[in-house]
Write a protein that holds these residues in place. Structure first.
Motif, PDB file in Angstrom:
ATOM      1  N   ARG A 150      72.790  34.837 -23.604  1.00  0.00           N
ATOM      2  CA  ARG A 150      72.115  35.773 -24.512  1.00  0.00           C
ATOM      3  C   ARG A 150      72.620  35.639 -25.946  1.00  0.00           C
ATOM      4  O   ARG A 150      71.850  35.683 -26.891  1.00  0.00           O
ATOM      5  CB  ARG A 150      72.326  37.199 -24.007  1.00  0.00           C
ATOM      6  CG  ARG A 150      71.647  38.249 -24.850  1.00  0.00           C
ATOM      7  CD  ARG A 150      71.804  39.621 -24.192  1.00  0.00           C
ATOM      8  NE  ARG A 150      71.088  40.604 -24.948  1.00  0.00           N
ATOM      9  CZ  ARG A 150      71.647  41.418 -25.830  1.00  0.00           C
ATOM     10  NH1 ARG A 150      72.939  41.343 -26.063  1.00  0.00           N
ATOM     11  NH2 ARG A 150      70.927  42.309 -26.475  1.00  0.00           N
TER      12      ARG A 150
ATOM     13  N   LYS B 129      68.952  42.111 -21.780  1.00  0.00           N
ATOM     14  CA  LYS B 129      70.104  41.672 -20.985  1.00  0.00           C
ATOM     15  C   LYS B 129      69.623  41.321 -19.585  1.00  0.00           C
ATOM     16  O   LYS B 129      68.722  41.956 -19.046  1.00  0.00           O
ATOM     17  CB  LYS B 129      71.149  42.780 -20.899  1.00  0.00           C
ATOM     18  CG  LYS B 129      71.816  43.083 -22.199  1.00  0.00           C
ATOM     19  CD  LYS B 129      72.873  44.151 -22.020  1.00  0.00           C
ATOM     20  CE  LYS B 129      73.536  44.440 -23.351  1.00  0.00           C
ATOM     21  NZ  LYS B 129      74.548  45.490 -23.228  1.00  0.00           N
ATOM     22  N   GLU B 130      70.237  40.295 -19.016  1.00  0.00           N
ATOM     23  CA  GLU B 130      69.898  39.904 -17.656  1.00  0.00           C
ATOM     24  C   GLU B 130      70.712  40.765 -16.696  1.00  0.00           C
ATOM     25  O   GLU B 130      71.936  40.789 -16.753  1.00  0.00           O
ATOM     26  CB  GLU B 130      70.187  38.425 -17.454  1.00  0.00           C
ATOM     27  CG  GLU B 130      69.344  37.537 -18.346  1.00  0.00           C
ATOM     28  CD  GLU B 130      69.766  36.084 -18.280  1.00  0.00           C
ATOM     29  OE1 GLU B 130      70.725  35.766 -17.545  1.00  0.00           O
ATOM     30  OE2 GLU B 130      69.135  35.284 -18.974  1.00  0.00           O
ATOM     31  N   GLN B 131      70.021  41.457 -15.825  1.00  0.00           N
ATOM     32  CA  GLN B 131      70.687  42.414 -14.939  1.00  0.00           C
ATOM     33  C   GLN B 131      71.423  41.733 -13.780  1.00  0.00           C
ATOM     34  O   GLN B 131      72.446  42.199 -13.341  1.00  0.00           O
ATOM     35  CB  GLN B 131      69.652  43.393 -14.373  1.00  0.00           C
ATOM     36  CG  GLN B 131      68.958  44.206 -15.441  1.00  0.00           C
ATOM     37  CD  GLN B 131      69.911  45.117 -16.185  1.00  0.00           C
ATOM     38  OE1 GLN B 131      70.909  45.565 -15.647  1.00  0.00           O
ATOM     39  NE2 GLN B 131      69.599  45.391 -17.444  1.00  0.00           N
TER      40      GLN B 131
ATOM     41  N   SER C 203      77.005  39.388 -17.817  1.00  0.00           N
ATOM     42  CA  SER C 203      76.503  39.198 -19.179  1.00  0.00           C
ATOM     43  C   SER C 203      77.458  38.390 -20.057  1.00  0.00           C
ATOM     44  O   SER C 203      77.018  37.591 -20.861  1.00  0.00           O
ATOM     45  CB  SER C 203      76.199  40.537 -19.831  1.00  0.00           C
ATOM     46  OG  SER C 203      77.376  41.310 -19.922  1.00  0.00           O
ATOM     47  N   HIS C 204      78.751  38.590 -19.917  1.00  0.00           N
ATOM     48  CA  HIS C 204      79.699  37.819 -20.714  1.00  0.00           C
ATOM     49  C   HIS C 204      81.090  37.892 -20.077  1.00  0.00           C
ATOM     50  O   HIS C 204      81.363  38.752 -19.259  1.00  0.00           O
ATOM     51  CB  HIS C 204      79.745  38.318 -22.158  1.00  0.00           C
ATOM     52  CG  HIS C 204      80.228  39.718 -22.300  1.00  0.00           C
ATOM     53  ND1 HIS C 204      79.435  40.812 -22.093  1.00  0.00           N
ATOM     54  CD2 HIS C 204      81.443  40.205 -22.642  1.00  0.00           C
ATOM     55  CE1 HIS C 204      80.136  41.915 -22.291  1.00  0.00           C
ATOM     56  NE2 HIS C 204      81.355  41.575 -22.620  1.00  0.00           N
TER      57      HIS C 204
END
Length: 145
Positions: free
Chosen positions: A3, A62-64, A68-69
């Motif tokens: 992202r 955001k990818e669920q 995320s990071h």
């Protein structure tokens, strides 16, 4: 693609389009002998582009399902911010000292110079941060993250 890298690419595209549009409209209005309109519109469009580029992280969801990071992403973001702040400080120092030395201590600079300086500072900061993020993640699209 991560992202943070998507946001950086989107920011570069927004800045490039807004700067080009502002330059073309400013030049077109300047050639039409409407210099005040050229300054206002030629600096307004890049300013709006900078604002959109700053807020563009809201446009990429955001990818669920995925994480995320991680620590690497945090380190990349920290390095990119450090680089962009160093470049921003350099642009501010150069942008404020060069007119003084060119016009002298008793000289005056036009007031629109400060607007142009602000837009330049924002643009250079955003572009530097985005390029630093993309460079640290890698330029190739198919690279594993």
């Amino acid at each position: 693609m991560i992202r943070q890298k998507k946001v950086a690419i989107l920011r570069l595209k927004i800045i490039a389009v807004s700067m080009l549009a502002g330059l073309l409209i400013g030049l077109g209005a300047g050639l039409a002998r409407n210099h005040k309109f050229a300054l206002i519109l030629g600096s307004f469009i890049p300013a709006v582009g900078n604002l959109v580029a700053i807020l563009c992280f809201m446009f990429i969801p955001k990818e669920q399902a995925k994480i995320s990071h991680d620590e690497r992403d945090e380190l990349i973001k920290k390095r990119a911010l450090y680089i962009s702040y160093c470049v921003m400080l350099s642009v501010v120092v150069i942008g404020l000292t060069v007119p003084f030395f060119m016009s002298g201590p008793d000289g005056m600079i036009p007031s629109y110079y400060l607007n142009i300086l602000l837009i330049a500072i924002l643009s250079v900061t955003i572009v530097t941060e985005s390029v630093a993020v993309i460079f640290q993640y890698g330029w190739q699209e198919g690279e594993k993250s």
